[in-house]
Design an enzyme around this catalytic site. Structure first.
Site, mmCIF file in Angstrom:
data_model
loop_
_atom_site.group_PDB
_atom_site.id
_atom_site.type_symbol
_atom_site.label_atom_id
_atom_site.label_comp_id
_atom_site.label_asym_id
_atom_site.label_seq_id
_atom_site.Cartn_x
_atom_site.Cartn_y
_atom_site.Cartn_z
ATOM 1 N N ASP A 157 0.868 -1.131 0.066
ATOM 2 C CA ASP A 157 -0.047 0.054 -0.011
ATOM 3 C C ASP A 157 0.963 1.200 -0.004
ATOM 4 O O ASP A 157 1.905 1.155 0.372
ATOM 5 C CB ASP A 157 -0.994 -0.159 1.245
ATOM 6 C CG ASP A 157 -2.133 0.891 1.089
ATOM 7 O OD1 ASP A 157 -2.330 1.463 0.077
ATOM 8 O OD2 ASP A 157 -2.960 0.967 2.196
ATOM 9 N N HIS A 205 2.579 3.095 -9.068
ATOM 10 C CA HIS A 205 2.613 1.510 -9.213
ATOM 11 C C HIS A 205 3.729 1.045 -10.044
ATOM 12 O O HIS A 205 4.132 -0.212 -9.784
ATOM 13 C CB HIS A 205 1.063 1.345 -10.073
ATOM 14 C CG HIS A 205 0.106 1.621 -9.386
ATOM 15 N ND1 HIS A 205 -0.292 1.299 -7.763
ATOM 16 C CD2 HIS A 205 -1.032 2.487 -9.640
ATOM 17 C CE1 HIS A 205 -1.403 1.956 -7.617
ATOM 18 N NE2 HIS A 205 -2.041 2.403 -8.688
ATOM 19 N N SER A 231 -10.822 -7.249 -4.772
ATOM 20 C CA SER A 231 -12.098 -7.202 -5.618
ATOM 21 C C SER A 231 -12.814 -5.721 -5.549
ATOM 22 O O SER A 231 -13.319 -5.418 -6.529
ATOM 23 C CB SER A 231 -12.945 -7.973 -4.980
ATOM 24 O OG SER A 231 -12.222 -9.108 -4.090
ATOM 25 N N ARG A 258 -11.823 1.946 -8.588
ATOM 26 C CA ARG A 258 -10.833 3.113 -8.677
ATOM 27 C C ARG A 258 -11.339 3.629 -9.997
ATOM 28 O O ARG A 258 -11.961 3.032 -10.952
ATOM 29 C CB ARG A 258 -9.457 2.690 -9.003
ATOM 30 C CG ARG A 258 -8.972 2.085 -7.470
ATOM 31 C CD ARG A 258 -7.400 1.853 -7.270
ATOM 32 N NE ARG A 258 -7.321 1.649 -5.993
ATOM 33 C CZ ARG A 258 -6.292 1.791 -5.215
ATOM 34 N NH1 ARG A 258 -5.203 2.116 -5.837
ATOM 35 N NH2 ARG A 258 -5.949 1.685 -4.003
ATOM 36 N N LEU A 279 11.383 -20.851 -4.308
ATOM 37 C CA LEU A 279 10.291 -19.599 -3.549
ATOM 38 C C LEU A 279 9.137 -19.700 -4.278
ATOM 39 O O LEU A 279 9.031 -19.500 -5.565
ATOM 40 C CB LEU A 279 10.936 -18.316 -3.688
ATOM 41 C CG LEU A 279 9.942 -17.047 -3.245
ATOM 42 C CD1 LEU A 279 9.843 -17.180 -1.804
ATOM 43 C CD2 LEU A 279 10.562 -15.658 -3.861
ATOM 44 N N ILE A 291 -6.670 -5.367 7.664
ATOM 45 C CA ILE A 291 -6.314 -6.755 6.973
ATOM 46 C C ILE A 291 -6.959 -6.481 5.413
ATOM 47 O O ILE A 291 -6.764 -7.105 4.489
ATOM 48 C CB ILE A 291 -6.953 -7.754 7.524
ATOM 49 C CG1 ILE A 291 -6.370 -8.018 8.958
ATOM 50 C CG2 ILE A 291 -6.767 -9.161 6.527
ATOM 51 C CD1 ILE A 291 -4.914 -8.408 9.203
HETATM 52 C C1 FPP Z 1 -1.829 0.079 -3.455
HETATM 53 O O1 FPP Z 1 -1.540 1.339 -3.401
HETATM 54 C C2 FPP Z 1 -1.284 -0.760 -4.479
HETATM 55 C C3 FPP Z 1 -2.205 -1.366 -5.799
HETATM 56 C C4 FPP Z 1 -3.484 -1.120 -5.584
HETATM 57 C C5 FPP Z 1 -1.334 -1.866 -6.695
HETATM 58 C C6 FPP Z 1 -0.156 -2.695 -6.326
HETATM 59 C C7 FPP Z 1 0.522 -3.094 -7.571
HETATM 60 C C8 FPP Z 1 1.852 -3.181 -7.718
HETATM 61 C C9 FPP Z 1 2.752 -2.585 -6.883
HETATM 62 C C10 FPP Z 1 2.436 -3.479 -9.187
HETATM 63 C C11 FPP Z 1 3.162 -4.803 -8.918
HETATM 64 C C12 FPP Z 1 2.316 -5.844 -10.087
HETATM 65 C C13 FPP Z 1 2.447 -6.996 -9.703
HETATM 66 C C14 FPP Z 1 1.680 -7.915 -10.829
HETATM 67 C C15 FPP Z 1 3.175 -7.752 -8.638
HETATM 68 P P1 FPP Z 1 -2.383 2.362 -3.446
HETATM 69 O O2 FPP Z 1 -2.581 2.815 -4.745
HETATM 70 O O3 FPP Z 1 -3.783 2.195 -2.654
HETATM 71 O O4 FPP Z 1 -1.772 3.507 -2.667
HETATM 72 P P2 FPP Z 1 -2.489 4.801 -1.766
HETATM 73 O O5 FPP Z 1 -3.074 4.316 -0.643
HETATM 74 O O6 FPP Z 1 -1.070 5.508 -1.594
HETATM 75 O O7 FPP Z 1 -3.378 5.597 -2.672
#
Ligand code: FPP
Length: 261
Positions: A26, A43, A72, A77, A137, A201
């Site tokens: 996150d 991301h 889900s 977004r 792994l 969680i």
């Molecule tokens: C949450 O941060 C992150 C996500 C919803 C996307 C996570 C995806 C990646 C790290 C890319 C990796 C890809 C793979 C296939 C492993 P957020 O956008 O909710 O952050 P915020 O809370 O600051 O808005």
């Protein structure tokens, strides 16, 4: 002992390194916004942290690493962010698989992937097939995953396989359900990490996290590096995992194990 039906009956061997680490990644959006970048830049940077975690966990001796990439609920977004994430997952599946193969990593994707574009589903299938022989792994990406979905899905599958149980619901045990969970191949996580400051969680592996040590850090996912992972492991080593027992019972079990050699 009472007829307690629990999937965590035995005292697991206490290890310095968690066997299974599950992570909610996150803070990507906030990481980017603080730098006056579009949220999706977070991301993209998050993928670099994923690589660092695969390497860090692999070198530390972790056997299972599970990452929550898309819940889900994330479909809610903005459409352009969802579309960017889908494109990013596709690129990760296509470009990272050789690296995973070389490192002996087995990749699996869990969740309701039927909602994804056929091209992404096909690249997931190919990446899983190419790494199926590896076992250094076990990397699991949870995508369009939700813990309640997982439990309900397991229940549906159990009743489909054994319809006679519907006539005698009280006879259904945790052990009957567990093999139908999406991650039945993995032990329950020992360590859960959530970056980004929230202490929730968020419907991630809710069945399997029952006895897991929960570690929360304010660091945003793109800033979570190998040093931060090592800090989480240090914190984990200091935890006493009692699984409902007393400290004295654990000490006795440890002494008995030491005597057995
Ligand atoms: C949450 O941060 C992150 C996500 C919803 C996307 C996570 C995806 C990646 C790290 C890319 C990796 C890809 C793979 C296939 C492993 P957020 O956008 O909710 O952050 P915020 O809370 O600051 O808005």
């Amino acid at each position: 002992m009472p007829s307690l039906s629990s999937s965590t009956l035995a005292i697991p061997a206490a290890g310095d390194v968690p066997r299974h680490v599950a992570i909610i990644m996150d803070g990507n959006g906030r990481w980017a916004t603080r730098r006056h970048l579009p949220r999706v830049a977070g991301h993209a940077r998050g993928v670099e942290t994923v690589r660092a975690m695969v390497e860090g966990c692999s070198q530390a001796g972790v056997e299972y690493l599970t990452l929550f990439a898309f819940s889900s609920e994330n479909w809610r977004r903005p459409a352009d962010e969802v579309s960017y994430l889908m494109g990013l997952f596709l690129r990760v599946m296509e470009r990272e698989v050789s690296r995973l193969e070389r490192r002996g990593v087995r990749l699996r994707v869990v969740g309701d992937t039927s909602a994804f574009e056929p091209k992404l589903r096909e690249s997931i299938r190919k990446a899983e097939a190419r790494t199926a022989g590896n076992d250094h792994l076990h990397l699991t990406i949870a995508a369009n995953y939700g813990g309640r979905w997982d439990i309900l899905n397991a229940f549906h599958q159990l009743l489909r396989a054994r319809p006679e149980l519907a006539a005698d619901p009280e006879s259904i045990t945790e052990e009957d359900m567990a093999p139908y969970l999406a991650m039945a191949y993995a032990p329950e996580p020992d360590l859960f990490i959530r970056t980004g400051g929230e202490q929730r969680i968020s419907n991630f592996m809710i069945w399997q996290l029952a006895y897991t040590e929960l570690y929360f850090t304010d660091r945003f996912w793109p800033d979570f590096d190998r040093e931060a992972l090592a800090e989480a492991f240090t914190w984990y080593r200091q935890r006493e995992r009692r699984f409902g027992r007393t400290s004295a019972q654990l000490a006795a079990a440890a002494a008995a194990a030491a005597q057995r050699g």
